[in-house]
Motif scaffolding. Structure first.
Motif, PDB file in Angstrom:
ATOM      1  N   ARG A 142       3.082   5.639  -5.188  1.00  0.00           N
ATOM      2  CA  ARG A 142       3.949   4.684  -5.825  1.00  0.00           C
ATOM      3  C   ARG A 142       3.229   4.277  -7.114  1.00  0.00           C
ATOM      4  NH1 ARG A 142       3.921  -0.682  -5.520  1.00  0.00           N
ATOM      5  NH2 ARG A 142       2.453  -0.752  -3.794  1.00  0.00           N
ATOM      6  N   SER A 202       6.353   0.960 -13.062  1.00  0.00           N
ATOM      7  CA  SER A 202       7.065   2.048 -13.824  1.00  0.00           C
ATOM      8  C   SER A 202       7.496   2.827 -12.770  1.00  0.00           C
ATOM      9  CB  SER A 202       6.406   2.565 -14.887  1.00  0.00           C
ATOM     10  OG  SER A 202       5.229   3.343 -14.373  1.00  0.00           O
ATOM     11  N   GLY A 203       8.206   3.923 -13.219  1.00  0.00           N
ATOM     12  CA  GLY A 203       8.663   5.259 -12.586  1.00  0.00           C
ATOM     13  C   GLY A 203       8.075   6.484 -13.137  1.00  0.00           C
ATOM     14  N   ARG A 243      11.084  13.484  -4.163  1.00  0.00           N
ATOM     15  CA  ARG A 243      11.117  11.792  -4.992  1.00  0.00           C
ATOM     16  C   ARG A 243      12.073  11.045  -3.956  1.00  0.00           C
ATOM     17  NH1 ARG A 243      15.080  11.087  -9.693  1.00  0.00           N
ATOM     18  NH2 ARG A 243      14.854   9.236  -9.129  1.00  0.00           N
ATOM     19  N   ARG A 259      14.215   5.396  -5.342  1.00  0.00           N
ATOM     20  CA  ARG A 259      13.795   4.702  -6.304  1.00  0.00           C
ATOM     21  C   ARG A 259      12.715   5.780  -7.259  1.00  0.00           C
ATOM     22  NH1 ARG A 259      11.349  -0.398  -3.183  1.00  0.00           N
ATOM     23  NH2 ARG A 259      11.314  -1.339  -5.118  1.00  0.00           N
ATOM     24  N   ALA A 260      12.832   5.741  -8.353  1.00  0.00           N
ATOM     25  CA  ALA A 260      11.852   6.792  -9.293  1.00  0.00           C
ATOM     26  C   ALA A 260      10.468   6.393  -9.150  1.00  0.00           C
ATOM     27  CB  ALA A 260      12.445   6.743 -10.546  1.00  0.00           C
ATOM     28  N   ASP A 261       9.861   5.538  -8.413  1.00  0.00           N
ATOM     29  CA  ASP A 261       8.449   5.084  -8.500  1.00  0.00           C
ATOM     30  C   ASP A 261       7.620   5.742  -7.328  1.00  0.00           C
ATOM     31  OD1 ASP A 261       9.731   3.555  -6.532  1.00  0.00           O
ATOM     32  OD2 ASP A 261       8.528   1.834  -7.066  1.00  0.00           O
TER      33      ASP A 261
END
Length: 117
Positions: free
Chosen positions: A70, A74-75, A47, A50-52
């Motif tokens: 990506r 949202s993520g 990951r 950035r969680a996306d």
């Protein structure tokens, strides 16, 4: 869409990594830091901060493959950020990549069959 075989062993690096790394850099990181070598038939999921964003490296039998995705708007639902790795099955990985909450997926409990008379 990536559809991993059910027999694939999948590890998730729970800490974010530098997403400027390519397939070779991530494979080396997986081998040396996490102890799981993608060249040995396991998939390693990474990951970004950035969680996306997600990257997956795996050896497909003829070469090293890197999958990158990506999510727009949202993520991904990631495990807590801790040191080490966690294991995931193919169905959970598919749900993660679809942007779903993979933590709600559980193997159904099948009752033990009753003896036949």
């Amino acid at each position: 869409m990536l559809t991993p075989p059910a027999s694939l062993t999948i590890y998730v690096a729970t800490q974010p990594v530098d997403f400027r790394k390519g397939a070779e850099g991530l494979a080396l990181l997986a081998k040396e830091t996490l102890g799981h070598d993608p060249m040995k038939g396991v998939a390693v999921v990474f990951r970004a901060k950035r969680a996306d964003r997600v990257k997956i490296v795996v050896w497909d039998g003829s070469g090293l493959v890197m999958y990158w995705k990506r999510l727009d708007g949202s993520g991904f639902k990631w495990p807590p950020i801790v040191a080490g790795v966690m294991r995931m099955n193919a169905a959970q990985l598919s749900a993660l990549l679809a942007g779903m909450d993979w933590t709600r997926m559980h193997v159904p409990r099948i009752p033990q069959p009753k003896a036949l008379a």
